[in-house]
Design a protein around this motif. Structure first.
Motif, PDB file in Angstrom:
ATOM      1  N   CYS A 108       0.834  -1.185   0.000  1.00 13.75           N
ATOM      2  CA  CYS A 108       0.000   0.000   0.000  1.00 13.75           C
ATOM      3  C   CYS A 108       0.878   1.247   0.000  1.00 13.75           C
ATOM      4  CB  CYS A 108      -0.908  -0.015   1.231  1.00 13.75           C
ATOM      5  SG  CYS A 108      -1.869   1.494   1.432  1.00 13.75           S
ATOM      6  N   GLU A 140       0.142   4.118   0.763  1.00 13.35           N
ATOM      7  CA  GLU A 140      -0.232   5.015   1.840  1.00 13.35           C
ATOM      8  C   GLU A 140       0.315   4.565   3.194  1.00 13.35           C
ATOM      9  OE1 GLU A 140      -1.737   7.894   1.418  1.00 13.35           O
ATOM     10  OE2 GLU A 140      -1.762   8.339   3.563  1.00 13.35           O
ATOM     11  N   CYS A 141       0.112   3.317   3.522  1.00 16.03           N
ATOM     12  CA  CYS A 141       0.459   2.877   4.875  1.00 16.03           C
ATOM     13  C   CYS A 141       1.477   1.740   4.891  1.00 16.03           C
ATOM     14  CB  CYS A 141      -0.809   2.447   5.619  1.00 16.03           C
ATOM     15  SG  CYS A 141      -1.499   0.905   5.033  1.00 16.03           S
ATOM     16  N   CYS A 143      -7.119  -1.568   0.557  1.00 14.99           N
ATOM     17  CA  CYS A 143      -6.131  -1.885   1.573  1.00 14.99           C
ATOM     18  C   CYS A 143      -6.842  -2.278   2.862  1.00 14.99           C
ATOM     19  CB  CYS A 143      -5.240  -0.669   1.806  1.00 14.99           C
ATOM     20  SG  CYS A 143      -4.103  -0.912   3.170  1.00 14.99           S
ATOM     21  N   ASP A 157      -5.629  -2.432   5.730  1.00 15.29           N
ATOM     22  CA  ASP A 157      -5.117  -1.680   6.872  1.00 15.29           C
ATOM     23  C   ASP A 157      -5.694  -0.276   6.969  1.00 15.29           C
ATOM     24  OD1 ASP A 157      -3.638  -3.774   7.773  1.00 15.29           O
ATOM     25  OD2 ASP A 157      -1.812  -3.188   6.731  1.00 15.29           O
ATOM     26  N   CYS A 158      -5.622   0.478   5.872  1.00 14.68           N
ATOM     27  CA  CYS A 158      -6.080   1.860   5.945  1.00 14.68           C
ATOM     28  C   CYS A 158      -7.413   2.068   5.235  1.00 14.68           C
ATOM     29  CB  CYS A 158      -5.017   2.808   5.394  1.00 14.68           C
ATOM     30  SG  CYS A 158      -4.712   2.647   3.638  1.00 14.68           S
TER      31      CYS A 158
HETATM   32 ZN   LIG Z   1      -3.013   1.070   3.356  1.00 14.83          ZN
END
Ligand SMILES: [Zn+2]
Length: 57
Positions: free
Chosen positions: A5, A7-8, A26, A28-29
């Motif tokens: 990802c 982003e994270c 994703c 996670d985020c």
């Molecule tokens: Zn993410």
């Protein structure tokens, strides 16, 4: 296939039969990405054009 990802840095699992342009989320985020592949066949995530930003009104 696993993709990182942007982003994270979380790991996003890409289904084997995923095609370019597919939207992946994703875990996670929760952000959504459009799946693309570079010329080496590696997955590449592009931020998806998500609705809800500005409807022009
Ligand atoms: Zn993410």
């Amino acid at each position: 296939m696993k993709c990182k990802c942007p982003e994270c840095d979380g790991e996003i699992t890409i289904p084997k039969d995923a095609v370019e342009g597919e939207i992946v989320t994703c875990p996670d985020c929760g952000l959504e990405y459009e799946l693309t592949f570079d010329k080496d066949g590696k997955c590449n995530l592009k931020t998806a054009e998500v609705v809800g930003e500005d409807w022009g009104e």
